[in-house]
Design a protein around this motif. Structure first.
Motif, short mmCIF file in Angstrom:
data_model
loop_
_atom_site.label_atom_id
_atom_site.label_comp_id
_atom_site.label_asym_id
_atom_site.label_seq_id
_atom_site.Cartn_x
_atom_site.Cartn_y
_atom_site.Cartn_z
N GLU A 23 19.73 14.72 -10.27
CA GLU A 23 20.63 15.08 -9.16
C GLU A 23 19.89 15.02 -7.82
OE1 GLU A 23 22.18 18.91 -10.20
OE2 GLU A 23 23.56 18.09 -11.69
N GLU A 24 18.65 15.52 -7.81
CA GLU A 24 17.85 15.46 -6.59
C GLU A 24 17.58 14.02 -6.18
OE1 GLU A 24 14.27 17.68 -7.22
OE2 GLU A 24 15.33 19.57 -7.50
N ALA A 25 17.27 13.19 -7.15
CA ALA A 25 16.99 11.78 -6.87
C ALA A 25 18.22 11.09 -6.30
CB ALA A 25 16.53 11.07 -8.14
N PHE A 26 19.38 11.40 -6.83
CA PHE A 26 20.61 10.81 -6.34
C PHE A 26 20.88 11.22 -4.89
CE2 PHE A 26 25.25 10.84 -5.79
CZ PHE A 26 25.51 9.49 -5.99
N LYS A 27 20.64 12.49 -4.59
CA LYS A 27 20.85 12.96 -3.21
C LYS A 27 19.86 12.32 -2.24
CE LYS A 27 22.77 17.39 -4.57
NZ LYS A 27 22.56 18.83 -4.68
N LEU A 28 18.61 12.13 -2.69
CA LEU A 28 17.59 11.53 -1.84
C LEU A 28 17.79 10.03 -1.65
CD1 LEU A 28 14.34 13.27 -3.10
CD2 LEU A 28 15.32 13.43 -0.82
N SER A 30 20.08 8.20 -0.48
CA SER A 30 20.60 7.74 0.81
C SER A 30 19.74 8.19 1.98
CB SER A 30 22.03 8.25 0.99
OG SER A 30 22.04 9.66 1.01
N ILE A 31 18.84 9.12 1.75
CA ILE A 31 18.01 9.66 2.82
C ILE A 31 16.64 9.00 2.85
CG2 ILE A 31 16.94 11.74 3.75
CD1 ILE A 31 19.19 13.32 2.31
N ASN A 32 15.95 9.05 1.72
CA ASN A 32 14.57 8.55 1.66
C ASN A 32 14.36 7.86 0.31
OD1 ASN A 32 11.85 8.12 1.66
ND2 ASN A 32 11.34 10.12 2.53
N THR A 34 11.82 6.14 -0.98
CA THR A 34 10.55 6.32 -1.70
C THR A 34 10.51 7.65 -2.44
OG1 THR A 34 9.49 7.14 0.30
CG2 THR A 34 9.23 4.81 -0.17
N ASP A 35 11.01 8.70 -1.81
CA ASP A 35 11.07 10.00 -2.49
C ASP A 35 12.03 9.94 -3.68
OD1 ASP A 35 9.25 11.08 -0.77
OD2 ASP A 35 10.73 12.13 0.47
N SER A 36 13.12 9.22 -3.51
CA SER A 36 14.08 9.06 -4.59
C SER A 36 13.43 8.34 -5.77
CB SER A 36 15.29 8.26 -4.09
OG SER A 36 16.16 7.96 -5.15
N ASP A 37 12.67 7.30 -5.49
CA ASP A 37 11.99 6.57 -6.56
C ASP A 37 10.99 7.45 -7.30
OD1 ASP A 37 13.41 4.31 -5.95
OD2 ASP A 37 11.80 3.38 -4.78
N LYS A 38 10.31 8.33 -6.57
CA LYS A 38 9.37 9.26 -7.20
C LYS A 38 10.11 10.21 -8.15
CE LYS A 38 6.05 9.20 -3.42
NZ LYS A 38 5.47 9.96 -2.32
N LYS A 39 11.27 10.68 -7.72
CA LYS A 39 12.07 11.58 -8.56
C LYS A 39 12.57 10.87 -9.81
CE LYS A 39 12.03 15.48 -6.34
NZ LYS A 39 11.58 16.73 -6.92
#
Length: 57
Positions: A23-28, A30-32, A34-39
């Motif tokens: 869920e955190e990765a999905f929210k990230l 659209s924002i960031n 690289t952080d989404s990929d880490k999640k």
């Protein structure tokens, strides 16, 4: 009736953790990116642990 006193197994804890990280990765996403990929990578590592625990059972 007394399910509130039941403790979660290690597998259930990992599954809850996986869901939260996804869920955190999905929210990230659209924002960031690289952080989404880490999640997503963290979630992938958790999924591998979950699969190994399920194969042992």
């Amino acid at each position: 009736m007394f399910g509130i006193f039941k403790r979660k197994s290690e597998l259930e804890k990992l599954q809850d953790s996986y869901k939260k990280i996804m869920e955190e990765a999905f929210k990230l996403q659209s924002i960031n990116r690289t952080d989404s990929d880490k999640k997503y990578y963290e979630a992938d590592m958790l999924m591998k642990k979950i699969e190994s625990l399920q194969s042992k059972q």
